[in-house]
Design a protein around this motif. Structure first.
Motif, short mmCIF file in Angstrom:
data_model
loop_
_atom_site.label_atom_id
_atom_site.label_comp_id
_atom_site.label_asym_id
_atom_site.label_seq_id
_atom_site.Cartn_x
_atom_site.Cartn_y
_atom_site.Cartn_z
N SER A 55 0.84 -1.20 0.00
CA SER A 55 0.00 0.00 0.00
C SER A 55 0.88 1.25 0.00
O SER A 55 1.21 1.78 1.06
N PRO A 56 1.25 1.73 -1.19
CA PRO A 56 2.13 2.90 -1.28
C PRO A 56 1.59 4.14 -0.57
O PRO A 56 2.37 4.99 -0.14
N ALA A 57 0.28 4.24 -0.43
CA ALA A 57 -0.31 5.40 0.23
C ALA A 57 0.11 5.49 1.70
O ALA A 57 0.08 6.57 2.30
N TYR A 58 0.51 4.36 2.28
CA TYR A 58 0.92 4.35 3.69
C TYR A 58 2.42 4.18 3.85
O TYR A 58 2.89 3.80 4.92
N GLU A 59 3.16 4.51 2.81
CA GLU A 59 4.61 4.44 2.91
C GLU A 59 5.15 5.35 4.00
O GLU A 59 6.13 5.03 4.67
N VAL B 49 7.85 5.82 9.40
CA VAL B 49 7.83 6.13 10.83
C VAL B 49 8.19 4.89 11.64
O VAL B 49 9.00 4.95 12.57
N ALA B 50 7.60 3.76 11.27
CA ALA B 50 7.90 2.50 11.97
C ALA B 50 9.38 2.14 11.81
O ALA B 50 10.04 1.73 12.77
N PHE B 51 9.89 2.31 10.60
CA PHE B 51 11.30 2.02 10.34
C PHE B 51 12.21 2.91 11.19
O PHE B 51 13.15 2.42 11.82
N ALA B 52 11.92 4.21 11.21
CA ALA B 52 12.76 5.14 11.96
C ALA B 52 12.73 4.84 13.45
O ALA B 52 13.77 4.82 14.13
N LEU C 289 5.41 0.19 17.79
CA LEU C 289 4.31 -0.77 17.85
C LEU C 289 2.97 -0.13 17.47
O LEU C 289 2.16 -0.74 16.77
N ALA C 290 2.74 1.10 17.93
CA ALA C 290 1.50 1.78 17.57
C ALA C 290 1.43 2.01 16.07
O ALA C 290 0.35 1.87 15.45
N THR C 291 2.56 2.33 15.46
CA THR C 291 2.58 2.54 14.01
C THR C 291 2.34 1.23 13.26
O THR C 291 1.61 1.20 12.26
N VAL C 292 2.93 0.15 13.74
CA VAL C 292 2.68 -1.15 13.12
C VAL C 292 1.20 -1.53 13.24
O VAL C 292 0.59 -2.02 12.29
N GLY C 293 0.62 -1.28 14.42
CA GLY C 293 -0.80 -1.54 14.60
C GLY C 293 -1.65 -0.75 13.63
O GLY C 293 -2.61 -1.27 13.02
#
Length: 221
Positions: free
Chosen positions: A69-73, A78-81, A133-137
């Motif tokens: 889903s490119p729209a949520y890249e 953010v999760a990566f950082a 974790l919140a971003t992954v959720g």
């Protein structure tokens, strides 16, 4: 990187990181007093391996989000950082502990003796993991990247980590549950992360072994 490969790499890295963390955590409870150098350095080495695997995990997860889903890249970034900064902070803490143990000629307990790691392992790590974790959720709930339980469990674990952020006000006794370096703040949270990573990694890997990846993708936030 194809979507299938991204799923498999995310899964393998998550499982590897979880396995190393699961081996590491019990080593903190083998000795009641200052542990021998071999114990401290062994658990730190295992933890370093786990953190390197975690870096691969968050990188592969970001790539997977880009494919699904490119729209949520942006959320994947953010999760990566957050995951990368968490790994960096924890690696610095491990280095400080290892250096202190190597420098002295008698056993010490680095969880007490190395004061610079108190909030690195504690409040700072808890806040960074809560963000990750919140971003992954959020990603799982919006993109159907993986089964819904993976996202819901990430939200729950993010909330639990936030509860321990104020622990820096409660002293530095590792035997206390809610201290800056207490076993609840550090070891218990580490154990929770380990088993969540294991479950998430297995789910991600299994999703990449299916003949056809079927999902309903939300492309707009």
């Amino acid at each position: 990187m194809t979507e299938t490969f991204a799923r498999r790499l995310t899964g393998v890295a998550g499982i590897a990181a979880a396995a190393a963390f699961i081996v590491e955590v019990p080593l903190y409870f083998v000795y009641s007093g200052p542990p021998p150098d071999a114990n401290v350095l062994s658990r730190l080495l295992i933890g370093i391996v786990a953190l390197v695997c975690l870096v691969v995990f968050v990188t592969a997860l970001r790539e997977l989000v880009k494919r699904v889903s490119p729209a949520y890249e942006w959320a994947g970034s953010v999760a990566f950082a957050a995951g990368l900064v968490y790994a960096t902070v924890t690696l610095v803490s491990s280095g400080l502990e290892a250096g202190a143990v190597i420098a002295v000629d008698h056993p010490i307990d680095p969880t007490i003796a190395v004061s610079g790691t108190y909030i690195l392992y504690g409040s700072i790590s808890r806040l960074l993991l809560a963000l990750f974790l919140a971003t992954v959720g959020f990603l799982v709930s919006r993109t159907e990247l993986l089964p819904r339980w993976t996202g819901r469990s990430a939200y729950v674990l993010a909330g639990v980590n936030l509860v321990f952020v104020p622990s820096l006000f409660f002293g530095n006794t590792p035997a206390h549950f809610y201290a800056a370096n207490g076993w609840g703040t550090t070891a218990l949270m580490g154990a929770f992360l380990s088993y969540w990573l294991l479950a998430f990694g297995i789910s991600a890997y299994r999703s990449g072994t299916r003949p056809a990846l079927t999902r309903s993708v939300v492309t707009e936030p």
